[in-house]
Design an enzyme around this catalytic site. Structure first.
Site, short mmCIF file in Angstrom:
data_model
loop_
_atom_site.label_atom_id
_atom_site.label_comp_id
_atom_site.label_asym_id
_atom_site.label_seq_id
_atom_site.Cartn_x
_atom_site.Cartn_y
_atom_site.Cartn_z
N THR A 185 45.81 -60.38 40.78
CA THR A 185 44.68 -61.64 41.04
C THR A 185 44.61 -61.66 41.68
O THR A 185 44.40 -60.69 42.97
CB THR A 185 45.78 -62.92 40.44
OG1 THR A 185 46.44 -63.12 41.95
CG2 THR A 185 47.10 -62.99 39.30
N GLU A 330 44.45 -63.86 34.38
CA GLU A 330 46.12 -63.65 33.47
C GLU A 330 45.80 -63.38 31.85
O GLU A 330 46.36 -63.52 30.90
CB GLU A 330 46.87 -64.90 33.89
CG GLU A 330 47.76 -64.72 35.29
CD GLU A 330 47.00 -65.01 36.18
OE1 GLU A 330 45.29 -65.04 36.27
OE2 GLU A 330 46.79 -65.35 37.36
N LYS A 440 41.43 -86.18 44.85
CA LYS A 440 42.34 -87.17 44.46
C LYS A 440 41.69 -87.97 45.69
O LYS A 440 42.40 -88.79 46.26
CB LYS A 440 43.27 -87.04 44.33
CG LYS A 440 44.01 -86.26 42.95
CD LYS A 440 44.26 -84.77 43.78
CE LYS A 440 45.25 -83.79 42.63
NZ LYS A 440 45.34 -82.60 43.74
N TRP A 445 39.74 -88.82 40.00
CA TRP A 445 39.69 -88.30 40.50
C TRP A 445 38.33 -87.95 40.45
O TRP A 445 36.87 -88.28 39.17
CB TRP A 445 40.20 -86.93 39.21
CG TRP A 445 41.02 -86.90 38.67
CD1 TRP A 445 42.98 -87.24 39.54
CD2 TRP A 445 42.52 -86.05 37.45
NE1 TRP A 445 43.38 -86.16 39.03
CE2 TRP A 445 43.75 -85.78 37.55
CE3 TRP A 445 41.63 -85.21 36.65
CZ2 TRP A 445 44.52 -85.45 37.38
CZ3 TRP A 445 42.35 -85.06 35.67
CH2 TRP A 445 44.17 -84.32 36.25
#
Ligand code: ADP
Length: 542
Positions: A185, A330, A440, A445
């Site tokens: 990654t 992934e 946040k 959000w």
């Protein structure tokens, strides 16, 4: 009772054999590290990959040994890829833009036995080779060069090695679940971790991305993978290209807008793939050069959110249909692709266009859900409104990281992507944010992506990032980091004003910070982690 049909393992060698047999004379155009061009074809690529498989065999490697490549997208790299995976070894593609310490970590973690590198990276390899105890062979992906020998006496040269080998090699019929390639990654959100793909997952992913409702690849096409082969295997395109028998244009080290526009125009590229920052550079270059990008019918944008204004520009100025796709290392990487369905053509142009901004829907082979918590099993509604943790399962999705015994999944077997998203009834995915990038604010959000998409639509802004800055009262508040276009005199007040009729007042950033350069990571993505470190407490300091 079993079906009475033949069983053949799904192998990467099948792809190159197919391309050799049925698309042998289809052109592969490749830019070398010195900027010169090589024109080859699938037949020659296949023959050289068999020669190189013989070379690897002469090294006495064992099944599943790792062979690393640190190289651009070019024809020798493609040959080496098929040779490595096809012969039962694991092709470990490495991102050369990582820091030397990260490279050392990755090569040692993978226990790479061979390192194959482009000449560009000679100084890098020379500087780290003493720290790589498992590596037995270093191969320069080029012809013999006395200057290279001077700084690296034990190096071997790819062209010399294959010149002495026969192009007769029988690809071993290994088991389809055997590992074929390894990719770490890119580490924008932490330490790099290895994802180990199999022959089976790779072949199934190739079928899936080739479909017309997916990246839509066929033997009609000339494809330019700008996305590097070390960035999730160039999103699987070199495999799918052999499957469908399309022509490839491999851009080598030159990924600037002007070089790409010239490649597209000269070699009549029909479909090109890359991250948004690449397209930003290409659009500026096309404008400056006066190119109409006539051959380019489609382009695939993924790896980060594609700003709606970019889709509009490609469509209106260049008659090029932008395919927005989502995925990650992934997930091999393709997990969703934006293509409309028949019923959508009854919608108004504006409604269709709105749908095209999302990350699209999953191709057959993967399933998506949104969940209330990262580890949670409660699936949230697919209503296009409710946002939750995006989770995925399917034939080409990770089960566990390389070298780690524990699986990487939720208790009920899904992989949590770390993204926050909505899904609608048809499965259209809208990525709201990475869970780590969400702001946040006082229990609500705010999506950094949404704020970025608005700001980037401003004609005097070149690139933007919105980060969560710590706030004494609201916990976090959005701060916009922006790079102005060259001659712009725009001010903080102008930008905040630009937001005023586009979004609720409480979502408007608290502050705008202008910078001269944006931090870009190894795969061309903005490094928000760096910006958070630098500017994360500006509101507290104030
Ligand atoms: P890294 O996690 O190090 O950036 P990846 O290339 O695997 O490496 O990145 C995957 C992530 O990139 C996804 O989880 C998602 O957050 C983001 N991403 C990929 N494609 C898109 C897209 N089309 N829109 C928004 N975000 C995207």
């Amino acid at each position: 009772m079993h079906g009475n049909m033949m069983f053949q393992p799904l192998l990467i060698s099948n792809l190159i054999e197919h391309a050799e047999m049925y698309h042998g004379d289809t052109a592969i155009i490749s830019k070398n590290t010195d900027g010169s061009m090589t024109q080859t074809n699938w037949s020659k690529i296949a023959k050289n990959s068999k020669r190189f498989a013989n070379v690897l065999q002469s090294f006495g490697l064992s099944l599943s040994d790792r062979v690393a490549t640190i190289a651009w997208n070019n024809h020798r790299h493609l040959e080496a890829w098929y040779a490595i995976s096809g012969s039962g070894l694991i092709c470990h593609t490495i991102n050369p833009r990582l820091f030397p310490e990260q490279l050392i970590y990755i090569i040692n973690d993978a226990h790479d036995k061979v390192v194959i590198f482009d000449k560009t990276f000679l100084p890098l390899i020379v500087s780290i080779k003493a720290s790589l105890p498992h590596v037995e062979h270093f191969i320069c992906l080029d012809h013999y060069d006395a200057a290279v020998i001077e700084s690296f006496p034990e190096v071997k040269f790819y062209d010399e090695l294959i010149a002495t080998q026969s192009d007769h090699y029988v690809w071993p019929q290994v088991e389809e679940n055997l590992a074929s390639s390894l990719c770490y990654t890119s580490g924008t959100t932490g330490n790099p971790k290895g994802v180990l793909y199999s022959h089976r997952s790779t072949v199934l992913h190739s079928y899936a991305i080739s479909l017309p409702d997916s990246l839509n690849l066929s033997a009609h096409d000339t494809i330019l993978p700008v996305v590097p082969m070390f960035h999730v295997n160039a999103w699987g395109t070199p495999y799918a290209a052999a499957m469908v028998g399309c022509s490839l244009v491999l851009p080598g080290p030159m990924l600037d807008g002007v070089s790409l526009v010239n490649l597209i125009d000269q070699y009549k590229v029909t479909n090109a793939l890359g991250v948004p920052t690449i397209w930003q550079g290409l659009l500026t270059a096309a404008h400056d050069l006066g190119s109409r990008l006539v051959s380019l019918k489609r382009n695939v944008v993924g790896g980060a959110a594609c700003p709606p204004s970019m889709i509009t520009t490609f469509r209106e100025l260049y008659q090029c249909e932008t395919i927005h796709a989502w995925g990650m290392t992934e997930t091999s990487p393709v997990g969703a692709v934006n293509q409309l369905k028949a019923k959508h053509f009854e919608l108004s142009e504006a409604e269709q266009f709105n749908l095209r901004f999302s990350q699209g829907r999953p191709p057959f082979g993967v399933t998506l859900r949104i969940s209330d918590e990262e580890q949670g099993m409660k699936e949230l509604q697919r209503d296009g409104q409710t946002a939750g943790h995006l989770q995925i399962k399917g034939h080409w999705i990770i089960d566990s990281y390389f070298g780690k015994n524990e699986n990487a999944l939720t208790v009920d077997g899904w992989f949590d992507t770390g993204d926050i998203a909505t899904l609608d009834e048809d499965g259209y995915l809208s990525i709201r944010d990475r869970s780590k990038d969400l702001i946040k604010s006082g229990g609500e959000w705010i999506s950094s992506v949404e704020l970025e998409n608005i700001a980037i639509g401003h004609p005097e802004i070149d690139s933007v990032a919105v980060i969560a800055a710590r706030h004494a009262k609201w916990d976090e508040r959005p701060v916009l980091i922006a790079k102005k276009s060259v001659a712009s005199q725009i001010t903080e007040a102008d930008i905040l004003n630009y937001y005023s009729d586009k979004i609720a007042k409480w979502q408007i950033p608290d502050k705008v910070i202008f910078v001269d350069v944006m931090p870009i990571g190894g795969t061309g993505k903005l490094l928000k982690k760096d910006l958070r470190e630098k500017f994360g407490s500006v509101l507290l300091d104030a």
